[in-house]
Scaffold this motif. Structure first.
Motif, mmCIF file in Angstrom:
data_model
loop_
_atom_site.group_PDB
_atom_site.id
_atom_site.type_symbol
_atom_site.label_atom_id
_atom_site.label_comp_id
_atom_site.label_asym_id
_atom_site.label_seq_id
_atom_site.Cartn_x
_atom_site.Cartn_y
_atom_site.Cartn_z
ATOM 1 N N PHE A 52 41.985 -0.371 10.131
ATOM 2 C CA PHE A 52 42.789 -1.054 11.139
ATOM 3 C C PHE A 52 43.111 -2.476 10.686
ATOM 4 O O PHE A 52 44.245 -2.955 10.847
ATOM 5 C CB PHE A 52 42.030 -1.079 12.470
ATOM 6 C CG PHE A 52 42.812 -1.663 13.604
ATOM 7 C CD1 PHE A 52 43.730 -0.898 14.306
ATOM 8 C CD2 PHE A 52 42.645 -2.989 13.978
ATOM 9 C CE1 PHE A 52 44.466 -1.437 15.348
ATOM 10 C CE2 PHE A 52 43.372 -3.537 15.021
ATOM 11 C CZ PHE A 52 44.291 -2.757 15.710
ATOM 12 N N TYR A 53 42.123 -3.149 10.098
ATOM 13 C CA TYR A 53 42.321 -4.519 9.598
ATOM 14 C C TYR A 53 43.409 -4.545 8.529
ATOM 15 O O TYR A 53 44.187 -5.505 8.442
ATOM 16 C CB TYR A 53 41.000 -5.039 9.044
ATOM 17 C CG TYR A 53 41.066 -6.418 8.445
ATOM 18 C CD1 TYR A 53 40.899 -7.555 9.239
ATOM 19 C CD2 TYR A 53 41.282 -6.597 7.076
ATOM 20 C CE1 TYR A 53 40.950 -8.823 8.689
ATOM 21 C CE2 TYR A 53 41.344 -7.861 6.517
ATOM 22 C CZ TYR A 53 41.173 -8.970 7.323
ATOM 23 O OH TYR A 53 41.229 -10.231 6.770
ATOM 24 N N HIS A 54 43.452 -3.480 7.733
ATOM 25 C CA HIS A 54 44.431 -3.418 6.643
ATOM 26 C C HIS A 54 45.698 -2.667 7.060
ATOM 27 O O HIS A 54 46.442 -2.173 6.204
ATOM 28 C CB HIS A 54 43.793 -2.750 5.416
ATOM 29 C CG HIS A 54 42.757 -3.618 4.748
ATOM 30 N ND1 HIS A 54 43.076 -4.613 3.861
ATOM 31 C CD2 HIS A 54 41.412 -3.654 4.887
ATOM 32 C CE1 HIS A 54 41.968 -5.228 3.439
ATOM 33 N NE2 HIS A 54 40.933 -4.652 4.055
ATOM 34 N N ASN A 55 45.934 -2.590 8.388
ATOM 35 C CA ASN A 55 47.169 -2.038 8.950
ATOM 36 C C ASN A 55 47.394 -0.562 8.647
ATOM 37 O O ASN A 55 48.540 -0.090 8.670
ATOM 38 C CB ASN A 55 48.386 -2.845 8.484
ATOM 39 C CG ASN A 55 48.396 -4.237 9.078
ATOM 40 O OD1 ASN A 55 48.163 -4.401 10.272
ATOM 41 N ND2 ASN A 55 48.630 -5.231 8.232
ATOM 42 N N ASP A 56 46.322 0.160 8.372
ATOM 43 C CA ASP A 56 46.438 1.611 8.210
ATOM 44 C C ASP A 56 45.926 2.254 9.496
ATOM 45 O O ASP A 56 44.812 2.784 9.565
ATOM 46 C CB ASP A 56 45.622 2.080 7.005
ATOM 47 C CG ASP A 56 45.934 3.528 6.622
ATOM 48 O OD1 ASP A 56 46.502 4.246 7.467
ATOM 49 O OD2 ASP A 56 45.574 3.941 5.500
ATOM 50 N N ALA A 57 46.745 2.184 10.537
ATOM 51 C CA ALA A 57 46.308 2.635 11.857
ATOM 52 C C ALA A 57 46.066 4.140 11.899
ATOM 53 O O ALA A 57 45.226 4.614 12.675
ATOM 54 C CB ALA A 57 47.348 2.245 12.906
ATOM 55 N N LYS A 58 46.789 4.891 11.082
ATOM 56 C CA LYS A 58 46.611 6.345 11.076
ATOM 57 C C LYS A 58 45.226 6.716 10.560
ATOM 58 O O LYS A 58 44.535 7.564 11.146
ATOM 59 C CB LYS A 58 47.693 6.999 10.211
ATOM 60 C CG LYS A 58 47.807 8.505 10.408
ATOM 61 C CD LYS A 58 48.271 8.840 11.810
ATOM 62 C CE LYS A 58 48.376 10.349 12.011
ATOM 63 N NZ LYS A 58 48.741 10.693 13.396
ATOM 64 N N MET A 59 44.799 6.077 9.464
ATOM 65 C CA MET A 59 43.458 6.333 8.935
ATOM 66 C C MET A 59 42.394 5.828 9.902
ATOM 67 O O MET A 59 41.337 6.457 10.069
ATOM 68 C CB MET A 59 43.300 5.659 7.574
ATOM 69 C CG MET A 59 44.026 6.361 6.441
ATOM 70 S SD MET A 59 43.333 8.005 6.101
ATOM 71 C CE MET A 59 41.723 7.553 5.451
ATOM 72 N N ALA A 60 42.660 4.706 10.557
ATOM 73 C CA ALA A 60 41.718 4.183 11.548
ATOM 74 C C ALA A 60 41.544 5.186 12.681
ATOM 75 O O ALA A 60 40.422 5.469 13.122
ATOM 76 C CB ALA A 60 42.209 2.847 12.091
ATOM 77 N N GLU A 61 42.672 5.722 13.156
ATOM 78 C CA GLU A 61 42.611 6.721 14.228
ATOM 79 C C GLU A 61 41.750 7.913 13.801
ATOM 80 O O GLU A 61 40.933 8.412 14.581
ATOM 81 C CB GLU A 61 44.026 7.194 14.560
ATOM 82 C CG GLU A 61 44.064 8.305 15.600
ATOM 83 C CD GLU A 61 45.443 8.955 15.696
ATOM 84 O OE1 GLU A 61 45.532 10.052 16.293
ATOM 85 O OE2 GLU A 61 46.420 8.379 15.173
#
Length: 711
Positions: free
Chosen positions: A573-582
């Protein structure tokens, strides 16, 4: 039968004082079912381990402890453990059937308590309708106290004592049997829980009622037996070596400032010692149902005042006052007044019926229909409440609350401690001493009183790390902070890391373990230390191979952990990869569907992807599971603010300031809203509050900017 279907009063009007016995059976079954639903949930009380350790000691040695045996800071100090018998019972249950034995025993004792209260109201000719509603409201108000604590014995003993006094007052038992019962009850109670002091007080108040009655009748011989009962009940508590001392300690508490000061320092961080209407409870059902019970009982007393006796009035006033000042007294107030509240509501109904001729009205509802309606109302309410996900009708489940404590962390310290001393958080102390690790402090007060250990404990957590050297501490065992204490917890961990003198050598879903960088621990540190990942204060700016690499190592060591996936999700999420964060957050929720923080994080991931509706639903789910998760209210408020719904944003930010008063961020957002509306004074007011919490916060920065602009 003791009760007939209907009974006529002196005016010839039928009253519901004596309804069909099947009403009582249904009332008992339903109240028992609701009590079981409210009482059977995973164990989580930190003091339970102190009771288990005490019970183990009594079982092994045949005697109660008289001095501290389990800390390295107060070893040998006097410890008056008068509650040895209840500890032995808990330990016996735990030895035979594990934690489930204690949970089921607790539930059964609560069913007996409410059953005895209903039976006593039946003997006092309270209608089943009134008794049923009174018991249900009492259950709702007291259920916050249904943890695995020895206070559950006192709930039963309080109701049992009042039942015993009432049947004696009604002449339904011979005096020798009554006196023997009082003495037996007080002997047992004095070795089970400190609230036996309240039992003595209640007996004394009933004696005072008899004195008043004797004075009115000018028959002083009537006082003899109550006096003997009071003296005998008090005298037998002395069979516990500390029985009289505890009575004196309780009575002298308000005249000893040093006791009050020590007590305040300890209890200030404990939610149950806060006022009933304090911000920490603001979103808890406890407040709503507690106030409903207090108002309900007050109305019944006022309308049914003709039945009021001095003893009950004083008990109600005193314990209601304490309940409002200290939330934990609410459940004591409930069980002390439960039977009397039902009795007074019966009197209230009689008074209303006499004035308005309710039972003689052509619109009178048949008793069976009325009772069926009450039952349907209660069951519907219970079902709806279950669907809200709050904390009264919890999902019925046994075992320990997940990730409450860490056996692996304790075993790690025992394996590598080499005699080193441990500093631990207050709540985790009971667990560590149960695991036979000498503790810095724990939930007991007695051993630490007067030797500054408790004060130094708070000073260390406040950042005075020099005290760790004074006490010769080599190990830090720290559970993750409660949601209301995250700021303090983060600051403490940052200070530990900044010194460079401590190495993180273990972490899991429950806690962190640091060790002092000393020569004797060098090999162990080289093997187990974490250089890049600290769950308390993670550095998400690190390169993936460093941060994710250590997470991969930790997952390989223990595939059951959820924290690595949480950290990975936050990293993405910090690195703007919201899909992987999800994806990582969903992994956690799949295993732990009641993880409120993960729903908050998932909401953030949805929002980053522009999935606003799903984000709102995730925030709602988070606060439904944990009504005190201020971060979720703040994030939800920020979303609503961005959508232009300022009114809803203000509401959510305001809730956040109440449930997590140590977080400066919602004050910053409230200040920004006021500033945008042109209300500079209002903005400064909020930013001042935020700056007071954290001088380095955005609130503090905005406050400095506006003050500088003024100049």
């Amino acid at each position: 039968m003791y009760l007939k279907t209907m009974k006529k009063n002196k005016t010839g009007i039928e009253t519901p004082e004596a309804s069909c016995n099947w009403h009582w059976v249904v009332a008992l079954v339903l109240v028992a079912g609701l009590a079981l639903a409210a009482a059977i949930y995973p164990a989580s009380d930190p003091d339970l381990y102190i009771m288990l350790a005490t019970g183990r000691y009594v079982a092994q040695t045949g005697q109660a402890p008289t001095a501290d045996l389990w800390s390295h800071t107060a070893y040998g100090q006097p410890w008056l453990m008068h509650e040895w018998f209840s500890s032995l019972i808990f330990y016996g249950l735990f030895s035979l059937w594990g934690i489930n034995g204690i949970i089921l025993f607790k539930a059964a004792l609560l069913v007996m308590t409410f059953g005895l209260a209903l039976y006593t109201m039946k003997l006092k000719r309270v209608s089943p309708h009134i008794a049923f509603i009174t018991a249900v409201l009492a259950l709702l108000a007291s259920s916050y106290g249904f943890g695995e604590r020895i206070q559950i014995f006192s709930f039963f003993f309080l109701v049992l004592l009042i039942f015993w006094l009432e049947i004696n007052r009604a002449g339904k038992i011979k005096y020798p049997a009554f006196l023997s019962g009082i003495m037996g009850l007080m002997i047992l109670w004095a070795n089970v829980h400190l609230t036996y002091v309240f039992g003595i007080f209640i007996i004394g108040l009933y004696l005072f009622d008899e004195i008043i009655f004797a004075f009115r009748k000018k028959a002083w011989g009537l006082v003899k037996k109550p006096v003997v009962s009071f003296v005998a009940g008090f005298a037998v508590t002395g069979l516990n070596p500390y029985g009289f001392d505890n009575v004196w300690l309780t009575l002298s508490y308000y005249f000893r400032p040093e006791l009050q000061k020590a007590d305040a320092q300890i209890t200030s961080s404990l939610l149950e010692y806060q006022p009933l209407l304090s911000p920490g409870f603001s979103r808890e059902p406890l407040v709503i149902y507690g106030m409903i019970w207090i108002v309900f009982s007050a109305i019944g007393i006022l309308i049914g005042w003709r039945r009021l006796k001095f003893s009950f009035l004083l008990l109600w006033i005193l314990f209601t006052y304490w309940a409002i000042g200290y939330a934990r007294f609410l459940w004591l107030q409930v069980f002390i007044t439960l039977i009397g509240v039902g009795w007074h509501w019966q009197g209230a109904f009689s008074a209303l019926n006499s004035k308005f001729k309710i039972t003689n009205s052509k619109f009178r509802i048949p008793q069976n229909v009325l009772f069926a309606g009450l039952v349907l109302l209660v069951l519907t309410g219970a079902g709806l409440y279950q669907r809200t996900g709050k904390h009264i009708w919890q999902r019925v489940e046994l075992g320990w609350k997940p990730r409450m404590y860490s056996d692996k962390a304790a075993d790690f310290i025992k394996q590598h401690r080499e005699g080193g001393k441990v500093f631990n958080d207050f709540d985790i102390g009971g667990y560590l001493l149960w695991k036979e690790i000498p503790v810095f402090v724990d939930g007991r007060i007695g051993p630490y009183f007067g030797i500054r250990v408790l004060q130094d404990h708070f000073r260390i957590l406040g950042g005075d790390l020099g005290l760790l050297d004074k006490y010769g501490i080599d190990w830090l065992f720290l559970p993750y902070a409660k949601t209301s204490q995250t700021e303090d917890f983060d600051r403490f961990n940052k200070k530990i890391i900044s010194t460079g003198g401590w190495a993180l050598v273990f972490w899991d879903d429950a806690c962190l373990v640091y060790v002092r960088r000393a020569e004797k621990y060098k090999n162990m540190i080289d093997r187990y230390s974490y250089q890049y990942v600290n769950p308390a204060v993670p550095d998400f700016s690190l390169e993936p191979k460093l941060f994710l690499g250590e997470l991969t190592r930790r997952i390989a060591e223990d595939t059951t952990l959820l924290m690595p996936h949480t950290l990975a999700g936050n990293y993405f999420f910090y690195h703007n990869d919201a899909k992987m964060a999800e994806r990582e957050f969903q992994k956690v929720i799949k295993i732990d569907p009641y993880n409120a923080m993960m729903y908050n994080n998932l909401g953030n991931a949805y929002l980053r992807q522009g999935r606003v509706g799903e984000a709102v639903e995730s925030y709602k789910k988070a606060v439904k599971i944990d009504v005190n998760l201020g971060l979720a209210y703040t994030n939800w408020g920020y979303l609503m603010e961005a959508k232009g719904d300022t009114k809803e944003a203000i509401r959510l930010y305001t809730i956040a300031t109440k449930v997590t008063p140590g977080d400066a961020w919602p004050y910053n957002r409230l200040g920004m809203i006021e500033m945008k509306s042109g209300n500079r004074a209002g903005a400064m007011k909020y930013w001042q509050k935020g700056a007071k919490i954290d001088p380095n916060s955005e609130s503090a920065k905005n406050l400095r900017d506006i003050l500088q602009y003024k100049k």
